[in-house]
Design a protein around this motif. Structure first.
Motif, PDB file in Angstrom:
ATOM      1  N   ALA A  73       9.441   9.111   2.614  1.00 58.26           N
ATOM      2  CA  ALA A  73       8.769   9.474   3.862  1.00 58.26           C
ATOM      3  C   ALA A  73       9.820   9.549   4.954  1.00 58.26           C
ATOM      4  O   ALA A  73      10.762   8.754   4.977  1.00 58.26           O
TER       5      ALA A  73
ATOM      6  N   ARG B 154       1.703   0.525  -1.498  1.00 63.74           N
ATOM      7  CA  ARG B 154       2.882   0.158  -2.294  1.00 63.74           C
ATOM      8  C   ARG B 154       3.506  -1.144  -1.804  1.00 63.74           C
ATOM      9  O   ARG B 154       3.925  -1.988  -2.601  1.00 63.74           O
TER      10      ARG B 154
ATOM     11  N   THR C  40      10.512   3.310  -3.021  1.00 61.17           N
ATOM     12  CA  THR C  40      10.140   4.353  -2.071  1.00 61.17           C
ATOM     13  C   THR C  40      11.106   4.275  -0.903  1.00 61.17           C
ATOM     14  O   THR C  40      11.373   3.185  -0.382  1.00 61.17           O
TER      15      THR C  40
ATOM     16  N   THR D 244      -0.418   5.424   1.452  1.00 60.95           N
ATOM     17  CA  THR D 244       0.264   5.145   0.183  1.00 60.95           C
ATOM     18  C   THR D 244       1.395   4.154   0.384  1.00 60.95           C
ATOM     19  O   THR D 244       1.604   3.241  -0.430  1.00 60.95           O
ATOM     20  N   LEU D 245       2.127   4.304   1.485  1.00 63.40           N
ATOM     21  CA  LEU D 245       3.188   3.338   1.787  1.00 63.40           C
ATOM     22  C   LEU D 245       2.618   1.927   1.885  1.00 63.40           C
ATOM     23  O   LEU D 245       3.176   0.976   1.323  1.00 63.40           O
TER      24      LEU D 245
ATOM     25  N   GLU E  68       9.019  12.673  -4.219  1.00 64.08           N
ATOM     26  CA  GLU E  68       7.704  13.066  -3.705  1.00 64.08           C
ATOM     27  C   GLU E  68       7.440  12.418  -2.350  1.00 64.08           C
ATOM     28  O   GLU E  68       7.716  11.231  -2.147  1.00 64.08           O
ATOM     29  N   ARG E  69       6.915  13.198  -1.433  1.00 64.95           N
ATOM     30  CA  ARG E  69       6.581  12.652  -0.110  1.00 64.95           C
ATOM     31  C   ARG E  69       5.247  11.907  -0.191  1.00 64.95           C
ATOM     32  O   ARG E  69       4.309  12.379  -0.838  1.00 64.95           O
ATOM     33  N   VAL E  70       5.177  10.758   0.482  1.00 66.56           N
ATOM     34  CA  VAL E  70       3.961   9.952   0.465  1.00 66.56           C
ATOM     35  C   VAL E  70       3.482   9.708   1.891  1.00 66.56           C
ATOM     36  O   VAL E  70       4.266   9.737   2.841  1.00 66.56           O
ATOM     37  N   ASP E  71       2.192   9.459   2.025  1.00 68.36           N
ATOM     38  CA  ASP E  71       1.601   9.280   3.351  1.00 68.36           C
ATOM     39  C   ASP E  71       1.545   7.796   3.732  1.00 68.36           C
ATOM     40  O   ASP E  71       1.831   6.919   2.905  1.00 68.36           O
TER      41      ASP E  71
ATOM     42  N   THR F 297      10.317   6.766  -6.568  1.00 64.80           N
ATOM     43  CA  THR F 297       8.984   7.351  -6.779  1.00 64.80           C
ATOM     44  C   THR F 297       8.362   7.955  -5.529  1.00 64.80           C
ATOM     45  O   THR F 297       7.249   8.486  -5.597  1.00 64.80           O
ATOM     46  N   GLY F 298       9.047   7.875  -4.393  1.00 69.00           N
ATOM     47  CA  GLY F 298       8.455   8.442  -3.200  1.00 69.00           C
ATOM     48  C   GLY F 298       9.400   8.384  -2.019  1.00 69.00           C
ATOM     49  O   GLY F 298      10.430   7.702  -2.041  1.00 69.00           O
TER      50      GLY F 298
END
Length: 447
Positions: free
Chosen positions: A335, A259, A307, A255-256, A249-252, A332-333
């Motif tokens: 970018a 995390r 991530t 969110t980075l 899943e791509r995260v913004d 889990t992510g």
């Protein structure tokens, strides 16, 4: 018959597809079975058998899933206790498919129940042998992966297994090991990309030394191996789940940041100098290369979410594949894009200097600095920079408080481990300098 090599350079392993033009067997497949299926497709053959030389300690096998997908018979040592249906193989058993015939040989040493598979030609004579973690090119498989209490026994067994192969097989027999191309499953470094029994008789330590000398030398040379190995045997014995190679899943940026602040693993895959020039505070730099999965897996806290940050979708997918090969599935992510676009508007990127060994002497002449050697202890003992502190990379997370404050110059053998260590040490109030250079240059510059 044709032998196709499926190489996994990031783990130092090889799998093999052997076919007669119609049917095929695969030996020691990796978890990403699409490569074995593609190789079979290119050859226009049907996979009918999957053979394991042993319960692997350095990667998650794809054998179970490949047998499920293809309907192939899954061959595992009869002595291994596993949690899935299989064909148990005993010493001397012959596995046949089409015109292919493989004779199982019990060759303990790397593990107690290790098998090698001898490929017989049309006359019943050996033409090749698939040796797994037994006879390697100029070396043998390490013997300490099942615990120190078994090491001496297994080292003696390894000696006799390699001699058994050399005694029972003709000189022209081609040798195809699974390990030994950079894998920590090798007791000592290997040499060459191909070999025969005859060539190994001249260079393999188990064949050129007496038994006690071989045992003593192998055990004395055993160094640390990746921590994730502790999980591989368990997963492989129980039966691995199918691999997941979907794009995470791509995260913004927000969110980075959350995390990272929560202590999660946010791993930057960019080239080490690009990371040094600018990175998200608190992220970890693991350049995507052949060293990536070994060292990330070594430091990784098992089960922790990860991530991934990369310059492209391809980087993310390649990293996910590598991680899945050693059972790290909790990605889990992700970018992608320029690092400046992955930071929140109120976030300043961090950076640190990159230098060479030639710069160390001049820096020391001007001011007090700490030199941190992140190589293994045996590497440090074989030659070190004067006054350097040695904390092997895999121990650094637990020993960060031992690194003095102030200016710290970090090095290893070639720059990769040092780059990871620099990213782990980088924080406000500490000045990091990454020595991105070959250690041979340290001696040339008075180190």
């Amino acid at each position: 018959m044709t032998i196709t090599t499926i190489e996994t350079s990031s783990l130092g392993d090889r799998s093999y597809l052997i076919d007669d033009g119609t049917v095929a067997a695969v030996i020691d497949p990796q978890r990403d079975i699409d490569r074995a299926l593609a190789a079979a497709g290119e050859r226009g053959v049907m996979i009918t058998h999957v053979l394991e030389t042993h319960i692997h300690n350095d990667y998650v096998t794809g054998g179970l899933e490949l047998s499920r997908v293809t309907g192939a018979e899954y061959v595992v040592s009869a002595l291994d206790s596993v949690g899935f249906p299989h064909r148990p193989a005993h010493d001397g058993d012959v596995i046949e498919t089409g015109t292919l015939r493989f004779r199982a040989m019990h060759t303990p040493g790397h593990t107690h129940h290790h098998l090698s598979y001898v490929l017989l030609d049309g006359t019943g004579s050996p033409s090749a042998v698939f040796t797994g973690g037994s006879m390697l090119y100029g070396s043998t498989g390490r013997t300490d992966l099942l615990g120190a209490q078994h090491t001496t026994e297994l080292t003696h067994a390894q000696y006799h297994s390699v001699r058994k192969l050399a005694d029972e097989l003709p000189e022209h027999t081609e040798v195809y090991p699974t390990h030994g191309f950079g894998s920590f499953c090798s007791a000592t470094p290997t040499s060459g990309d191909s070999s025969t029994i005859g060539e190994q008789r001249a260079v393999n330590p188990a064949l050129t030394q007496d038994e006690q000398a071989y045992v003593d030398e192998l055990i004395a040379g055993l160094a640390d191996y990746p921590a994730y190995y502790a999980h591989m045997g368990v997963i492989n014995s129980e039966g691995p789940s199918p691999i997941d190679l979907r794009m995470p899943e791509r995260v913004d940026p927000a969110t980075l940041r959350r995390r990272i602040d929560a202590g999660e693993w946010v791993v930057d895959l960019r080239q080490r100098r690009a990371f040094a020039a600018g990175h998200l505070a608190g992220s970890m730099g693991f350049e995507l290369s052949t060293s990536f999965v070994t060292y990330l897996g070594w430091l990784y806290r098992w089960g922790a979410p990860i991530t991934l940050l990369g310059t492209s979708t391809r980087d993310i997918m390649d990293a996910r594949r590598d991680l899945a090969r050693i059972g790290i599935d909790n990605v889990t992510g992700s970018a992608t894009g320029p690092i400046e676009q992955l930071a929140t508007s109120d976030q300043t990127l961090r950076d640190y200097r990159v230098a060479s060994f030639a710069d160390v002497a001049s820096a020391r002449a001007e001011r007090p600095i700490t030199v941190l050697d992140t190589r293994l202890s045996n590497e440090h003992e074989s030659g070190a920079i004067r006054g350097a502190i040695n904390i092997p990379l895999h121990e650094l997370l637990a020993r960060r408080e031992e690194v003095p404050s102030g200016e710290v110059w970090v090095h290893c053998q070639s720059g990769y481990r040092a780059s990871v260590a620099a990213s782990l040490l980088d924080q406000p109030g500490r000045e990091i300098v990454l020595i991105d250079d070959d250690f041979d240059n340290a001696q040339a510059n008075g180190g």
